[in-house]
Every structure is written in structure tokens, then in C-alpha cells.
Design a protein around this motif. Structure first.
Motif, PDB file in Angstrom:
ATOM      1  N   ARG A  44       3.862 -28.593  17.921  1.00 35.48           N
ATOM      2  CA  ARG A  44       3.940 -27.241  17.359  1.00 35.48           C
ATOM      3  C   ARG A  44       2.580 -26.552  17.420  1.00 35.48           C
ATOM      4  O   ARG A  44       2.508 -25.345  17.648  1.00 35.48           O
ATOM      5  CB  ARG A  44       4.443 -27.305  15.914  1.00 35.48           C
ATOM      6  CG  ARG A  44       5.949 -27.530  15.843  1.00 35.48           C
ATOM      7  CD  ARG A  44       6.468 -27.532  14.431  1.00 35.48           C
ATOM      8  NE  ARG A  44       6.177 -28.830  13.818  1.00 35.48           N
ATOM      9  CZ  ARG A  44       5.511 -28.998  12.686  1.00 35.48           C
ATOM     10  NH1 ARG A  44       5.061 -27.980  12.020  1.00 35.48           N
ATOM     11  NH2 ARG A  44       5.287 -30.204  12.214  1.00 35.48           N
ATOM     12  N   ARG A  45       1.498 -27.291  17.234  1.00 38.36           N
ATOM     13  CA  ARG A  45       0.149 -26.703  17.313  1.00 38.36           C
ATOM     14  C   ARG A  45      -0.133 -26.198  18.727  1.00 38.36           C
ATOM     15  O   ARG A  45      -0.679 -25.116  18.913  1.00 38.36           O
ATOM     16  CB  ARG A  45      -0.898 -27.747  16.912  1.00 38.36           C
ATOM     17  CG  ARG A  45      -1.623 -27.362  15.666  1.00 38.36           C
ATOM     18  CD  ARG A  45      -2.699 -28.368  15.305  1.00 38.36           C
ATOM     19  NE  ARG A  45      -2.133 -29.312  14.329  1.00 38.36           N
ATOM     20  CZ  ARG A  45      -2.159 -30.624  14.445  1.00 38.36           C
ATOM     21  NH1 ARG A  45      -2.732 -31.195  15.461  1.00 38.36           N
ATOM     22  NH2 ARG A  45      -1.631 -31.389  13.520  1.00 38.36           N
ATOM     23  N   ARG A  46       0.264 -26.988  19.723  1.00 37.22           N
ATOM     24  CA  ARG A  46       0.045 -26.572  21.117  1.00 37.22           C
ATOM     25  C   ARG A  46       0.837 -25.310  21.451  1.00 37.22           C
ATOM     26  O   ARG A  46       0.348 -24.418  22.129  1.00 37.22           O
ATOM     27  CB  ARG A  46       0.450 -27.691  22.078  1.00 37.22           C
ATOM     28  CG  ARG A  46      -0.737 -28.536  22.469  1.00 37.22           C
ATOM     29  CD  ARG A  46      -0.367 -29.535  23.532  1.00 37.22           C
ATOM     30  NE  ARG A  46      -0.266 -30.850  22.858  1.00 37.22           N
ATOM     31  CZ  ARG A  46       0.735 -31.684  22.961  1.00 37.22           C
ATOM     32  NH1 ARG A  46       1.744 -31.405  23.738  1.00 37.22           N
ATOM     33  NH2 ARG A  46       0.734 -32.829  22.339  1.00 37.22           N
ATOM     34  N   GLN A  47       2.066 -25.232  20.956  1.00 31.50           N
ATOM     35  CA  GLN A  47       2.884 -24.062  21.243  1.00 31.50           C
ATOM     36  C   GLN A  47       2.321 -22.817  20.553  1.00 31.50           C
ATOM     37  O   GLN A  47       2.375 -21.725  21.090  1.00 31.50           O
ATOM     38  CB  GLN A  47       4.331 -24.286  20.766  1.00 31.50           C
ATOM     39  CG  GLN A  47       5.091 -25.244  21.660  1.00 31.50           C
ATOM     40  CD  GLN A  47       6.485 -25.523  21.143  1.00 31.50           C
ATOM     41  OE1 GLN A  47       6.801 -25.199  19.996  1.00 31.50           O
ATOM     42  NE2 GLN A  47       7.303 -26.144  21.950  1.00 31.50           N
ATOM     43  N   GLN A  49      -0.841 -22.192  19.941  1.00 30.62           N
ATOM     44  CA  GLN A  49      -2.064 -21.759  20.613  1.00 30.62           C
ATOM     45  C   GLN A  49      -1.749 -21.000  21.886  1.00 30.62           C
ATOM     46  O   GLN A  49      -2.517 -20.120  22.306  1.00 30.62           O
ATOM     47  CB  GLN A  49      -2.931 -22.976  20.953  1.00 30.62           C
ATOM     48  CG  GLN A  49      -3.597 -23.594  19.749  1.00 30.62           C
ATOM     49  CD  GLN A  49      -4.358 -24.869  20.109  1.00 30.62           C
ATOM     50  OE1 GLN A  49      -4.265 -25.344  21.226  1.00 30.62           O
ATOM     51  NE2 GLN A  49      -5.074 -25.414  19.138  1.00 30.62           N
ATOM     52  N   ARG A  50      -0.628 -21.299  22.529  1.00 28.99           N
ATOM     53  CA  ARG A  50      -0.272 -20.633  23.775  1.00 28.99           C
ATOM     54  C   ARG A  50       0.096 -19.167  23.572  1.00 28.99           C
ATOM     55  O   ARG A  50      -0.141 -18.334  24.409  1.00 28.99           O
ATOM     56  CB  ARG A  50       0.927 -21.349  24.426  1.00 28.99           C
ATOM     57  CG  ARG A  50       0.498 -22.197  25.598  1.00 28.99           C
ATOM     58  CD  ARG A  50       1.685 -22.632  26.381  1.00 28.99           C
ATOM     59  NE  ARG A  50       2.064 -23.969  25.905  1.00 28.99           N
ATOM     60  CZ  ARG A  50       3.258 -24.482  26.007  1.00 28.99           C
ATOM     61  NH1 ARG A  50       4.228 -23.781  26.519  1.00 28.99           N
ATOM     62  NH2 ARG A  50       3.509 -25.681  25.577  1.00 28.99           N
ATOM     63  N   CYS A  51       0.693 -18.844  22.438  1.00 28.15           N
ATOM     64  CA  CYS A  51       1.175 -17.472  22.214  1.00 28.15           C
ATOM     65  C   CYS A  51       0.051 -16.482  21.984  1.00 28.15           C
ATOM     66  O   CYS A  51      -0.962 -16.716  21.504  1.00 28.15           O
ATOM     67  CB  CYS A  51       2.118 -17.432  21.010  1.00 28.15           C
ATOM     68  SG  CYS A  51       3.634 -18.291  21.371  1.00 28.15           S
TER      69      CYS A  51
END
Length: 51
Positions: A44-47, A49-51
Motif C-alpha cells: 500500500r505504501r508503494r502504491q 507513492q506512485r500517485c
């Protein structure tokens, strides 16, 4: 021979018999949800950061 239990004793026994699986099942559910959140946190943290 022993004496027969009163209605209050019977109800208390039934209440305790119903409470034990409820408490144990609730603890298992909370543990599973917590473990799932902990395991998926990096994803969830990686997703985020992408936005």
C-alpha cells in the motif's frame, strides 16, 4: 444423586459455553485482519507513492 441445577445456573452455563467460542473466534479474526494489514502495508505504501 445430586440436586438439579436452577434456571439461573443453566442459563449461566449456556452463556459461558456461547461466550468461549465467540471470544476465541473474535481473537482469531482480529489477528488475521492485523496480520493481513501488516503484510500488505509495504504494498500500500508503494502504491501511495506512485500517485
Amino acid at each position: 444423586m445430586g440436586e438439579e441445577p436452577t434456571w439461573a445456573e443453566v442459563l449461566l452455563t449456556l452463556l459461558l459455553m456461547a461466550a468461549v467460542p465467540t471470544v476465541v473466534g473474535g481473537a482469531v479474526m482480529v489477528s488475521l485482519v492485523g496480520l493481513t494489514m501488516w503484510v500488505t502495508a509495504p504494498l500500500r505504501r508503494r502504491q501511495a507513492q506512485r500517485c
